[in-house]
Every structure is written in C-alpha cells, then in structure tokens.
Design a protein around this motif. Structure first.
Motif, mmCIF file in Angstrom:
data_model
loop_
_atom_site.group_PDB
_atom_site.id
_atom_site.type_symbol
_atom_site.label_atom_id
_atom_site.label_comp_id
_atom_site.label_asym_id
_atom_site.label_seq_id
_atom_site.Cartn_x
_atom_site.Cartn_y
_atom_site.Cartn_z
ATOM 1 N N MET A 1 0.857 -1.179 0.000
ATOM 2 C CA MET A 1 0.000 0.000 0.000
ATOM 3 C C MET A 1 0.896 1.232 0.000
ATOM 4 O O MET A 1 1.672 1.426 0.918
ATOM 5 N N ASP A 2 0.756 2.038 -1.040
ATOM 6 C CA ASP A 2 1.691 3.133 -1.235
ATOM 7 C C ASP A 2 1.127 4.413 -0.625
ATOM 8 O O ASP A 2 0.496 5.218 -1.308
ATOM 9 N N VAL A 3 1.354 4.594 0.654
ATOM 10 C CA VAL A 3 0.854 5.800 1.324
ATOM 11 C C VAL A 3 1.769 6.112 2.501
ATOM 12 O O VAL A 3 2.288 5.222 3.165
ATOM 13 N N ARG A 4 1.967 7.389 2.714
ATOM 14 C CA ARG A 4 2.717 7.835 3.873
ATOM 15 C C ARG A 4 1.768 8.677 4.715
ATOM 16 O O ARG A 4 1.290 9.728 4.278
ATOM 17 N N TRP A 5 1.460 8.210 5.916
ATOM 18 C CA TRP A 5 0.489 8.922 6.750
ATOM 19 C C TRP A 5 1.143 10.128 7.401
ATOM 20 O O TRP A 5 2.316 10.068 7.809
ATOM 21 N N ASN A 6 0.358 11.185 7.506
ATOM 22 C CA ASN A 6 0.820 12.411 8.168
ATOM 23 C C ASN A 6 1.302 12.073 9.584
ATOM 24 O O ASN A 6 0.591 11.424 10.343
ATOM 25 N N GLU A 7 2.504 12.524 9.916
ATOM 26 C CA GLU A 7 3.084 12.131 11.215
ATOM 27 C C GLU A 7 2.686 13.075 12.347
ATOM 28 O O GLU A 7 3.188 12.947 13.464
ATOM 29 N N GLY A 8 1.772 14.021 12.080
ATOM 30 C CA GLY A 8 1.381 14.971 13.114
ATOM 31 C C GLY A 8 2.499 15.970 13.337
ATOM 32 O O GLY A 8 3.307 16.213 12.447
ATOM 33 N N SER A 9 2.558 16.531 14.529
ATOM 34 C CA SER A 9 3.589 17.534 14.786
ATOM 35 C C SER A 9 3.869 17.617 16.281
ATOM 36 O O SER A 9 2.976 17.420 17.109
ATOM 37 N N ALA A 10 5.129 17.938 16.600
ATOM 38 C CA ALA A 10 5.482 18.166 18.005
ATOM 39 C C ALA A 10 4.918 19.502 18.475
ATOM 40 O O ALA A 10 4.833 19.758 19.671
ATOM 41 N N TYR A 224 2.522 13.445 17.826
ATOM 42 C CA TYR A 224 3.640 13.382 16.885
ATOM 43 C C TYR A 224 4.097 11.927 16.780
ATOM 44 O O TYR A 224 4.495 11.324 17.773
ATOM 45 N N HIS A 225 3.988 11.360 15.597
ATOM 46 C CA HIS A 225 4.349 9.957 15.367
ATOM 47 C C HIS A 225 5.487 9.846 14.344
ATOM 48 O O HIS A 225 5.259 9.418 13.216
ATOM 49 N N PRO A 226 6.710 10.225 14.726
ATOM 50 C CA PRO A 226 7.813 10.054 13.770
ATOM 51 C C PRO A 226 8.104 8.572 13.553
ATOM 52 O O PRO A 226 7.961 7.771 14.483
ATOM 53 N N ASN A 227 8.471 8.203 12.352
ATOM 54 C CA ASN A 227 8.800 6.800 12.008
ATOM 55 C C ASN A 227 7.693 5.834 12.389
ATOM 56 O O ASN A 227 7.943 4.733 12.888
ATOM 57 N N GLU A 228 6.473 6.248 12.142
ATOM 58 C CA GLU A 228 5.337 5.383 12.445
ATOM 59 C C GLU A 228 5.384 4.139 11.548
ATOM 60 O O GLU A 228 5.713 4.230 10.364
ATOM 61 N N ARG A 229 5.042 3.000 12.099
ATOM 62 C CA ARG A 229 5.031 1.791 11.266
ATOM 63 C C ARG A 229 3.773 1.786 10.388
ATOM 64 O O ARG A 229 2.836 2.535 10.650
ATOM 65 N N PRO A 230 3.755 0.965 9.343
ATOM 66 C CA PRO A 230 2.571 0.978 8.464
ATOM 67 C C PRO A 230 1.310 0.522 9.190
ATOM 68 O O PRO A 230 1.370 -0.170 10.207
#
Ligand SMILES: [Zn+2]
Length: 299
Positions: A1-10, A224-230
């Motif tokens: 699945m080709d998508v990068r979810w928004n990681e939010g923000s600190a 904030y979810h940096p490097n969130e897994r799929p």
C-alpha cells in the motif's frame, strides 16, 4: 500500500496539519485518517462504494464539523455521475473515538447511521445468533461480510470486503495495544476470525489506529508519530491471533509486537493501590500522633 500517513507535529499550534488525510485505495475504496493534531487517537475511517450503496466504517474522534469536516469530505468522495448513493454508516464498535462524527451524518438525507448498541447491531446485520454467524451487507455488486468480534467491546464487529480482500479489524487487532475487556470473548473472536479468513484471500488487515513506531515502541497520547510503522497487517497476523490471546492473564502482557491489556482491571488495581496507600499513610500518622501524645504526657 503506497501511502505515507501524516506524522502529526510536536507543535500543532505553530505547525497545524490538515484535519483529514484521504488515501484513494482504488476507485471505490478510500482510507481516511483524522490528523494527529486534531486528535492523538488519529483513527482510521473507511469508505467502500458499491453500485447501489456506500458504506462508511466508523466516524472518528472529533464531532465538530468546523474542526473535522468528515461528512463533507465523505460526501465529496461519493460518485457524482448519478444521483447520490445512499450511505450506510456503521462502526467497528462504540468507543467514542470511532463514532464522534455520527451527528454530522444524522442530519443528511439518504444516510442511515446504525447505532452501536448490541441489539441494534444484531438486528440491523441479521446476527440473531450473536456472536456466531456471519452477517452480510450488499452494496450492489459488492458484498461485505460482518464477523462478530466481541472482546475489546461487547458489540465489536470486523468486516471483510470480498471485492478487495480488505479486512477491517477496528480495535480488535491493530499495530499497538490490544485492549481486551473480556478475554474469553476475545479469544473466541480470534478463533472465529481465523476460521473465517482461512479459505479466503486477504490483501491487508486494516485496524482503527497505529500505535507503534518502526522499532516497536508504543506511541501513547502523543500528537507526533515520527517513524510510524505501516497501518496494514496481514492474514498471517490474523491467523496468529488465537495463539497470542491464549493464556493472556487478563491484566497485562507483551506478546510479539502487541501489548495486551485489560485497561479496566489495571485502573481498578491502581485505584485499590491508591486507597491502600492512603489508608497506610493515615495509620502511620495515627501511630505517630499517639506516640507523640504519650511522650508529651510522660513529660
Ligand atoms: Zn476502542
């Protein structure tokens, strides 16, 4: 699945994010996610479009349409080449972060919002024999199966779309914490699901949240979810679930990438601990007071 979810923000105040991210899985299937900046739950919402009806699975954690224009976004995704399709709004379960957008839909014409209480779910989906038996929703050339999955929540359901092979697991199975209210029911649900998918193709298993990063660390209450897994899990993960839930002590366990918890019991345990500590402190002070008084009298 080709998508990068928004990681939010600190810093969501100075670095605000769009409220909803929409991923077009195919022409008739959309995955929506509420922004981490709008709600740290950042729940996923799914829209399946058939020939005669559309189905929305969950309505997210934010009610206010000015902050979270969910209904407006969903309606804009429905095909406009014919008169608007009727929309059925269902929920994987009744926790607030999965149904807070309901009121945005109730006001609209041609929309049915199915309540989350067990009686309504049973009646509307023809699941008189709950939790056994499989329900069916016909969207017109698109059949979605409904599998009862109580355990996290008494009227929890999972859904399987025959057309895409997508399996929607809600909070019953997701990359993160498996919050289990009723262990016996949850284990029976895991077995029921494993039996259901065994002979069927499953492309992806899509749950209600992502709570892990790539290294397996749990995100808790953070925007904030940096490097969130799929998001997606696999058929193999579904088939392995009975083995993961078997022997759960009904309290807390770490099994593979999951954290199994009974939140209610942990809260009760913490409350008992807090009361016991308070009682102990009171007893200690009473003894100290007696000792001090008797020492004063002796003088
Ligand atoms: Zn839940």
């Amino acid at each position: 699945m080709d998508v990068r979810w928004n990681e939010g923000s600190a810093d969501c105040v100075n670095n605000p994010q769009p409220p909803i991210q929409v991923h077009r899985y195919n022409a008739d299937t959309f995955i929506l996610r509420e922004s981490l900046c709008a709600t740290y739950e950042a729940p996923f919402i799914y829209l399946l479009i058939g020939k005669t009806k559309a189905l929305l699975i969950d309505t997210g954690a934010v009610g206010d349409a000015k902050i979270m224009p969910l209904a407006q976004t969903v309606i804009s995704l429905l095909p406009n080449d014919r008169s608007r399709l009727p929309l059925m709004v269902m929920h994987t379960h009744g926790h607030l972060d999965h149904r807070s957008g309901d009121d945005q839909f109730r006001a609209l014409p041609d929309v049915e919002v199915v309540p989350t209480d067990l009686e309504s779910v049973k009646r509307r989906l023809g699941l008189a024999n709950w939790p056994n038996g499989i329900g069916r929703i016909d969207l017109g050339d698109r059949i979605v199966y409904v599998i009862p999955t109580p355990g996290h929540y008494p009227s929890h359901i999972a859904l399987y779309d025959r057309q895409t092979g997508l399996f929607f697991s809600g909070d019953f199975l997701l990359p993160g914490r498996l919050l289990i209210e009723d262990t016996d029911a949850d284990l029976a649900s895991a077995r029921r699901v494993a039996e259901f998918v065994e002979q069927r193709p499953v492309t992806y298993v899509l749950g209600g949240h992502i709570e892990l990063d790539e290294s397996g660390k749990v995100f808790l209450g953070t925007r904030y979810h940096p490097n969130e897994r799929p998001l997606q899990l696999t058929k193999q993960d579904l088939l392995a679930l009975p083995g993961i839930v078997t022997g759960f002590n009904g309290f807390y366990a770490k099994r593979g990438m999951y954290v199994l918890m009974n939140q209610n019991r942990i809260l009760i345990f913490l409350a008992i601990g807090a009361v016991a500590s308070l009682v102990a402190i009171i007893l200690i002070f009473r003894e100290l007071w007696r000792w001090w008084r008797s020492a004063a009298v002796a003088k």
